[in-house]
Scaffold this motif. Structure first.
Motif, PDB file in Angstrom:
ATOM      1  N   ALA A 170     -68.936 -40.829  47.416  1.00 44.61           N
ATOM      2  CA  ALA A 170     -68.485 -40.247  48.618  1.00 44.61           C
ATOM      3  C   ALA A 170     -67.335 -40.814  49.035  1.00 44.61           C
ATOM      4  CB  ALA A 170     -69.436 -40.165  49.935  1.00 44.61           C
ATOM      5  N   ASP A 171     -67.311 -42.935  48.688  1.00 45.26           N
ATOM      6  CA  ASP A 171     -66.362 -44.045  48.905  1.00 45.26           C
ATOM      7  C   ASP A 171     -65.383 -44.327  47.928  1.00 45.26           C
ATOM      8  OD1 ASP A 171     -67.467 -44.704  46.587  1.00 45.26           O
ATOM      9  OD2 ASP A 171     -67.401 -46.984  47.795  1.00 45.26           O
ATOM     10  N   ASP A 172     -64.878 -42.894  46.979  1.00 45.53           N
ATOM     11  CA  ASP A 172     -63.509 -42.871  46.218  1.00 45.53           C
ATOM     12  C   ASP A 172     -64.191 -44.167  45.394  1.00 45.53           C
ATOM     13  OD1 ASP A 172     -62.457 -40.918  45.138  1.00 45.53           O
ATOM     14  OD2 ASP A 172     -60.439 -41.368  46.249  1.00 45.53           O
ATOM     15  N   ARG A 173     -64.721 -44.814  44.784  1.00 42.36           N
ATOM     16  CA  ARG A 173     -64.981 -45.749  44.374  1.00 42.36           C
ATOM     17  C   ARG A 173     -65.475 -46.147  43.559  1.00 42.36           C
ATOM     18  NH1 ARG A 173     -62.465 -50.512  49.035  1.00 42.36           N
ATOM     19  NH2 ARG A 173     -60.593 -48.984  49.758  1.00 42.36           N
ATOM     20  N   SER A 174     -67.202 -45.593  43.281  1.00 39.13           N
ATOM     21  CA  SER A 174     -68.358 -46.413  43.422  1.00 39.13           C
ATOM     22  C   SER A 174     -68.614 -44.569  41.810  1.00 39.13           C
ATOM     23  CB  SER A 174     -69.338 -45.855  43.603  1.00 39.13           C
ATOM     24  OG  SER A 174     -69.059 -46.986  45.237  1.00 39.13           O
ATOM     25  N   PRO A 175     -68.019 -44.858  40.722  1.00 38.19           N
ATOM     26  CA  PRO A 175     -68.319 -43.923  39.505  1.00 38.19           C
ATOM     27  C   PRO A 175     -69.611 -43.092  39.607  1.00 38.19           C
ATOM     28  CG  PRO A 175     -67.497 -45.445  38.366  1.00 38.19           C
ATOM     29  CD  PRO A 175     -67.397 -45.721  40.493  1.00 38.19           C
ATOM     30  N   ARG A 201     -60.603 -36.292  38.459  1.00 32.70           N
ATOM     31  CA  ARG A 201     -58.762 -36.975  37.984  1.00 32.70           C
ATOM     32  C   ARG A 201     -58.333 -36.881  37.043  1.00 32.70           C
ATOM     33  NH1 ARG A 201     -60.671 -42.712  40.115  1.00 32.70           N
ATOM     34  NH2 ARG A 201     -60.599 -42.389  42.506  1.00 32.70           N
ATOM     35  N   ILE A 202     -58.781 -36.133  35.476  1.00 32.62           N
ATOM     36  CA  ILE A 202     -58.389 -35.469  34.695  1.00 32.62           C
ATOM     37  C   ILE A 202     -58.111 -33.980  34.725  1.00 32.62           C
ATOM     38  CG2 ILE A 202     -58.407 -35.065  32.219  1.00 32.62           C
ATOM     39  CD1 ILE A 202     -58.521 -38.172  33.400  1.00 32.62           C
ATOM     40  N   CYS A 203     -58.776 -33.003  34.645  1.00 30.79           N
ATOM     41  CA  CYS A 203     -58.007 -31.493  34.130  1.00 30.79           C
ATOM     42  C   CYS A 203     -58.229 -31.352  35.643  1.00 30.79           C
ATOM     43  CB  CYS A 203     -59.656 -31.267  33.448  1.00 30.79           C
ATOM     44  SG  CYS A 203     -60.941 -30.931  34.313  1.00 30.79           S
ATOM     45  N   GLY A 204     -58.444 -31.723  36.750  1.00 31.63           N
ATOM     46  CA  GLY A 204     -58.887 -30.756  38.119  1.00 31.63           C
ATOM     47  C   GLY A 204     -60.324 -30.092  38.155  1.00 31.63           C
ATOM     48  N   LEU A 205     -61.446 -30.305  37.667  1.00 30.51           N
ATOM     49  CA  LEU A 205     -62.091 -29.280  37.416  1.00 30.51           C
ATOM     50  C   LEU A 205     -62.732 -29.837  39.360  1.00 30.51           C
ATOM     51  CD1 LEU A 205     -64.115 -26.884  36.689  1.00 30.51           C
ATOM     52  CD2 LEU A 205     -65.394 -29.086  35.451  1.00 30.51           C
ATOM     53  N   CYS A 216     -67.458 -35.188  32.935  1.00 25.06           N
ATOM     54  CA  CYS A 216     -66.920 -33.567  33.289  1.00 25.06           C
ATOM     55  C   CYS A 216     -66.895 -32.747  31.543  1.00 25.06           C
ATOM     56  CB  CYS A 216     -65.217 -34.296  33.547  1.00 25.06           C
ATOM     57  SG  CYS A 216     -64.568 -32.549  33.733  1.00 25.06           S
ATOM     58  N   PRO A 217     -68.012 -31.414  32.674  1.00 21.93           N
ATOM     59  CA  PRO A 217     -67.798 -30.404  31.539  1.00 21.93           C
ATOM     60  C   PRO A 217     -66.907 -29.685  31.284  1.00 21.93           C
ATOM     61  CG  PRO A 217     -68.683 -29.542  33.848  1.00 21.93           C
ATOM     62  CD  PRO A 217     -68.323 -30.791  33.524  1.00 21.93           C
ATOM     63  N   CYS A 218     -65.468 -29.956  31.335  1.00 21.47           N
ATOM     64  CA  CYS A 218     -64.393 -29.541  30.844  1.00 21.47           C
ATOM     65  C   CYS A 218     -63.832 -30.077  30.086  1.00 21.47           C
ATOM     66  CB  CYS A 218     -63.472 -29.008  32.355  1.00 21.47           C
ATOM     67  SG  CYS A 218     -61.712 -27.875  31.997  1.00 21.47           S
ATOM     68  N   CYS A 219     -63.396 -31.652  30.686  1.00 22.69           N
ATOM     69  CA  CYS A 219     -62.132 -32.272  29.850  1.00 22.69           C
ATOM     70  C   CYS A 219     -63.067 -33.516  28.906  1.00 22.69           C
ATOM     71  CB  CYS A 219     -61.814 -33.086  30.719  1.00 22.69           C
ATOM     72  SG  CYS A 219     -61.861 -34.132  31.920  1.00 22.69           S
ATOM     73  N   GLY A 220     -64.993 -33.972  29.495  1.00 27.77           N
ATOM     74  CA  GLY A 220     -65.137 -35.204  28.710  1.00 27.77           C
ATOM     75  C   GLY A 220     -64.966 -35.519  29.009  1.00 27.77           C
ATOM     76  N   VAL A 221     -64.249 -36.528  30.088  1.00 28.16           N
ATOM     77  CA  VAL A 221     -64.241 -37.559  31.119  1.00 28.16           C
ATOM     78  C   VAL A 221     -65.361 -38.123  31.527  1.00 28.16           C
ATOM     79  CG1 VAL A 221     -63.616 -37.007  33.197  1.00 28.16           C
ATOM     80  CG2 VAL A 221     -62.479 -39.036  32.155  1.00 28.16           C
ATOM     81  N   GLU A 222     -65.777 -39.257  30.749  1.00 25.77           N
ATOM     82  CA  GLU A 222     -67.114 -39.992  31.726  1.00 25.77           C
ATOM     83  C   GLU A 222     -66.031 -41.161  32.924  1.00 25.77           C
ATOM     84  OE1 GLU A 222     -70.782 -43.369  31.017  1.00 25.77           O
ATOM     85  OE2 GLU A 222     -69.005 -42.566  29.514  1.00 25.77           O
ATOM     86  N   PHE A 223     -66.604 -40.367  34.157  1.00 30.12           N
ATOM     87  CA  PHE A 223     -66.482 -40.901  35.384  1.00 30.12           C
ATOM     88  C   PHE A 223     -66.564 -42.597  35.688  1.00 30.12           C
ATOM     89  CE2 PHE A 223     -67.559 -36.977  36.205  1.00 30.12           C
ATOM     90  CZ  PHE A 223     -66.078 -35.725  36.353  1.00 30.12           C
ATOM     91  N   GLY A 224     -65.289 -43.199  35.967  1.00 34.05           N
ATOM     92  CA  GLY A 224     -65.496 -43.997  35.780  1.00 34.05           C
ATOM     93  C   GLY A 224     -64.757 -45.355  34.241  1.00 34.05           C
ATOM     94  N   HIS A 225     -64.801 -44.937  33.788  1.00 35.81           N
ATOM     95  CA  HIS A 225     -64.101 -45.417  32.914  1.00 35.81           C
ATOM     96  C   HIS A 225     -62.182 -44.859  32.068  1.00 35.81           C
ATOM     97  CE1 HIS A 225     -67.736 -47.312  31.195  1.00 35.81           C
ATOM     98  NE2 HIS A 225     -68.276 -46.551  31.313  1.00 35.81           N
TER      99      HIS A 225
END
Length: 87
Positions: free
Chosen positions: A22-27, A9-13, A32-41
């Motif tokens: 699968a439900d797009d609600r459960s991080p 959701r940050i960089c598009g990788l 992300c190896p690119c931007c470093g975001v922690e999915f869910g935070h």
């Protein structure tokens, strides 16, 4: 049900396992190896995703795990893959 979203959701990788399940609600709380975001935070809503993206871009858009960076990587092309609700 639509296919799960595999793009950061940050960089598009594209990532193998959907960052928000699968439900797009459960991080999965992976990074992300690119931007470093922690999915869910930092990507839990549009405002936080945009703020994280702006900070990442302002700092030079460096890869968190540069050994995963493709040789033909194109930032602009990847950013076009950011899911539209978070762009």
């Amino acid at each position: 049900m639509p296919a799960p979203n595999h793009h950061c959701r940050i960089c598009g990788l594209y990532v193998v396992y959907p960052p928000w399940g699968a439900d797009d609600r459960s991080p999965n709380y992976d990074f992300c190896p690119c931007c470093g975001v922690e999915f869910g935070h930092e990507d839990h809503n549009r405002a936080s995703a945009v703020a994280f993206r702006q900070a990442w871009l302002a700092s030079g858009a460096a890869w968190m795990a540069p050994h995963f960076k493709p040789l033909d990587w194109a930032l602009e092309e990847q950013l076009r893959q950011v899911p539209s609700p978070y762009a």
